[in-house]
Enzyme design. Structure first.
Site, PDB file in Angstrom:
ATOM      1  N   LYS A 119     -14.507 -16.172 -33.587  1.00 31.31           N
ATOM      2  CA  LYS A 119     -15.830 -15.666 -33.242  1.00 31.31           C
ATOM      3  C   LYS A 119     -16.953 -16.328 -34.042  1.00 31.31           C
ATOM      4  CE  LYS A 119     -14.238 -11.147 -31.627  1.00 31.31           C
ATOM      5  NZ  LYS A 119     -14.404  -9.674 -31.723  1.00 31.31           N
TER       6      LYS A 119
ATOM      7  N   ASP B   7     -19.390  -6.675 -28.190  1.00 29.73           N
ATOM      8  CA  ASP B   7     -18.673  -5.567 -28.833  1.00 29.73           C
ATOM      9  C   ASP B   7     -19.600  -4.382 -29.106  1.00 29.73           C
ATOM     10  OD1 ASP B   7     -16.153  -6.767 -28.898  1.00 29.73           O
ATOM     11  OD2 ASP B   7     -16.568  -7.787 -30.794  1.00 29.73           O
TER      12      ASP B   7
END
Length: 285
Positions: free
Chosen positions: A72, A108
């Site tokens: 990420k 998220d």
């Protein structure tokens, strides 16, 4: 599966490993439900190769990417543009390719925000407590501060440097008053009593230690909204005790599904077929 031909648009997962991922099943079911000419595949990419993988996706015209552990942060360093909220979080999990320009997002925190809103608990202008200062807490805190600023945002953590960085970043990037304190029995009790929404973002209560809970049942009360980022098991002890106290319990599974809804809509511009995507996840739990 949709028919694959020269007009098919490709989306993919970049991770290491990827064999356990439900993302291909979730997104391909959604594409098929709406009759969209998309297909979703998974690529196992070793650390250090993410930049090359992104260049390949750009060259081959992939429409979008999901990015998972451990890529990420590396992915964020190799895209052309980063959404401001994702920049504040410090990593991305979604990439959209618009005519060769790669833009990174973090879905998220948006998934958690969507879960709150779907439960009738929009955090904007409410008093929110976040327990933990790690990755999930960071995504949620920065997203709430930027996208739905609470009247009061308090973060309790045990790693002081990590907590201080999160408070500073959420304050700088967002539009909320953010405070951070060491997590103690006293600060926990005081902060829960002063909050409308509690977001549990630590691993406590996760399988196999399913009978653990960071929050004593005596601190829970009628009307308190409690979100638990743990989704294995779905019904953690914290959520069971929240319901027993007549509070509103929100499963971590809702955050996982919510981030997938956001990704789908960024790539396709269509509203995600939520029921279909939910059925895929529940069938594979």
């Amino acid at each position: 599966m949709p028919r694959i031909d020269t007009k098919t648009r490709v989306c993919a997962l970049l991770g290491h490993p990827v064999g356990h991922s439900l993302s291909p099943a979730i997104h391909n079911a959604a594409f098929e439900q709406l009759g969209l000419p998309y297909v979703y595949v998974a690529h196992d990419v070793t650390p250090g190769e993410v930049g090359r993988a992104l260049e390949g996706a750009r060259a081959m015209g992939y429409r979008g990417l999901s990015v998972t552990i451990p890529h990420k942060t590396e992915a964020m360093e190799n895209v052309d543009e980063v959404d401001p909220t994702a920049a504040g979080i410090g990593c991305i999990n979604t990439v959209v390719n618009d005519n060769g320009r790669l833009k990174g997002y973090n879905s998220d925190g948006l998934g958690a925000l969507g879960a709150l809103r779907d439960a009738g608990a929009d955090p904007e202008d409410r008093r929110v407590l976040i327990l933990g200062s790690g990755g999930a807490a960071r995504a949620i805190a920065v997203t709430l501060a930027c996208e739905a600023p609470p009247r009061q945002l308090v973060i309790l953590g045990v790693v002081q440097d990590e907590l201080d960085r999160l408070v500073a970043d959420a304050s700088e990037r967002g539009r909320a008053t953010v405070e951070g304190f060491e997590l103690t029995d006293e600060s926990l009790a005081r902060s829960i009593a002063a909050s409308d929404i509690v977001m549990h973002c630590s691993p406590i209560g996760m399988h196999p230690k399913e009978e653990a809970s960071l929050v004593p049942a005596r601190l829970l009360r009628h009307g308190l909204v409690v979100f638990d980022a743990v989704y294995n098991p779905r019904q953690t002890r914290l959520l069971r005790e929240t319901e027993a106290a007549a509070g509103c319990a929100i499963e971590g599974l809702e955050m996982f599904l919510g981030q997938a809804f956001v990704q789908f809509e960024l790539w396709t511009g269509k509203q995600a077929p939520r029921d279909v995507m939910r059925k895929v996840v529940e069938a594979n739990l």
